[in-house]
Write an enzyme that holds these catalytic residues in place. Sequence first.
Site, PDB file in Angstrom:
ATOM      1  CB  VAL A  52      23.545  48.099  43.791  1.00 56.95           C
ATOM      2  CG1 VAL A  52      23.341  49.571  43.478  1.00 56.95           C
ATOM      3  CG2 VAL A  52      25.020  47.729  43.656  1.00 56.95           C
ATOM      4  CB  ALA A 102      22.276  43.101  36.511  1.00 55.70           C
ATOM      5  CB  THR A 158      30.369  45.340  34.565  1.00 58.20           C
ATOM      6  OG1 THR A 158      31.490  44.580  34.997  1.00 58.20           O
ATOM      7  CG2 THR A 158      30.014  44.880  33.152  1.00 58.20           C
ATOM      8  CG  ASP A 159      35.068  45.505  36.335  1.00 58.70           C
ATOM      9  OD1 ASP A 159      33.856  45.305  36.557  1.00 58.70           O
ATOM     10  OD2 ASP A 159      35.962  44.786  36.811  1.00 58.70           O
ATOM     11  CE1 TYR A 218      27.081  40.788  34.708  1.00 59.03           C
ATOM     12  CE2 TYR A 218      29.423  41.301  34.597  1.00 59.03           C
ATOM     13  CZ  TYR A 218      28.160  41.563  35.090  1.00 59.03           C
ATOM     14  OH  TYR A 218      27.980  42.604  35.978  1.00 59.03           O
ATOM     15  CE  LYS A 251      25.587  45.163  33.585  1.00 61.80           C
ATOM     16  NZ  LYS A 251      24.333  45.404  34.363  1.00 61.80           N
ATOM     17  CD1 TRP A 291      36.391  43.671  40.334  1.00 61.52           C
ATOM     18  CD2 TRP A 291      37.981  43.579  41.908  1.00 61.52           C
ATOM     19  NE1 TRP A 291      37.548  43.230  39.745  1.00 61.52           N
ATOM     20  CE2 TRP A 291      38.533  43.164  40.679  1.00 61.52           C
ATOM     21  CE3 TRP A 291      38.794  43.623  43.026  1.00 61.52           C
ATOM     22  CZ2 TRP A 291      39.879  42.774  40.558  1.00 61.52           C
ATOM     23  CZ3 TRP A 291      40.134  43.232  42.907  1.00 61.52           C
ATOM     24  CH2 TRP A 291      40.653  42.812  41.688  1.00 61.52           C
TER      25      TRP A 291
END
Length: 306
Positions: A17, A64, A105-106, A129, A133, A154
């Site tokens: 990203v 991250a 994150t999901d 993780y 987050k 993802w």
Amino acid sequence: MTSGRLKILVTGATGQVGWELSRTLPTLGHVVALDRKELDLTRTDELKRVLREMRPDIVINAAAYTAVDGAESEPELARQVNAVAPRVLAEQLQSTGGLLVHYSTDYVFDGTQQRPYTEDDAPAPLSVYGASKLEGERAIQAVGGAHLIFRTSWVYGSRGKNFLLTMLKLFEERSEIGIVDDQVGAPTWCRWLAESTAQVLAQCIQDQGSAKALDGDRSGIYHMTPAGETSWFGFATAILDLRKSQAGAKRPKLHPIPTAAYPLPAKRPANSVLSNAKLRTTFGVAQPPWNSLLRGCMADLTPRTP
Ligand SMILES: NC(=O)c1ccc[n+]([C@@H]2O[C@H](COP(=O)([O-])OP(=O)(O)OC[C@H]3O[C@@H](n4cnc5c(N)ncnc54)[C@H](OP(=O)(O)O)[C@@H]3O)[C@@H](O)[C@H]2O)c1
């Protein structure tokens, strides 16, 4: 628009990203993109010094600790990068009136819900993780300065470690591949994520003359994924179908398998699908179907014939 004067700091510049952001953001202001060697988030004093000296209007934290399984055996490092550093960034920016843009994150959810997760659903991470987050999100919110937290899922692209590149490699090496079919989510092209982030920031700047002035009402968590959903097996099948057929290219057979047949150190949510309604209604960001973004990314990967 005053964007030409904005100073934008991007962390994690060599990540999926971060790299796309450093290409996309210069239309909005002066971008300084630093990689881990130039700005290590575990070095708190250094982090504070850089922010004090640069006084950015916006920090986009694309750095991250993203090794989901590695975090199970390195919880302190994951926490330092994913929770402690975001708090330090938020505190520094609050003192100078800047905006913090952060990604989450999901994996903050346990995936037991039968519908897409909204920003109001209760997180319950299954992994170290995910917990690190979530702690980062909460730390930023607790500081209370201007912030945008984009939860995504993802993530893939043309560089780094991701499912797309892993599959393309495996397709060359194996004739049969078992892929997990009982976890669903939305694969997200990192370029779309960067462009959507830029779209939100451009709108903040246009609406208020400065992203610094992001009003308290729009600070918060937003889900940022494309439309639709699939399983890892569905994602792999789409990659295989889109792979440019080259003379002699192997076409392996893909088999759907349950999560239990592919044990990993960290537990993953069965349902990772995020609702994007809040992002759409607040900032007008459209969600293209995940598979049309995959087509775009793979067209970008394919070497062009002269
Ligand atoms: N990847 C996914 O599937 C996914 C899914 C949901 C959410 N997200 C979130 O999306 C954001 C961007 O992820 P991504 O996919 O771009 O991850 P990525 O490709 O793994 O990039 C992460 C970047 O962070 C850097 N980094 C790690 N530790 C650091 C430290 N101590 N100091 C400074 N930089 C450090 C890495 O540097 P090195 O390369 O030098 O290690 C790397 O450049 C993250 O917040 C992630 O949690 C990602």
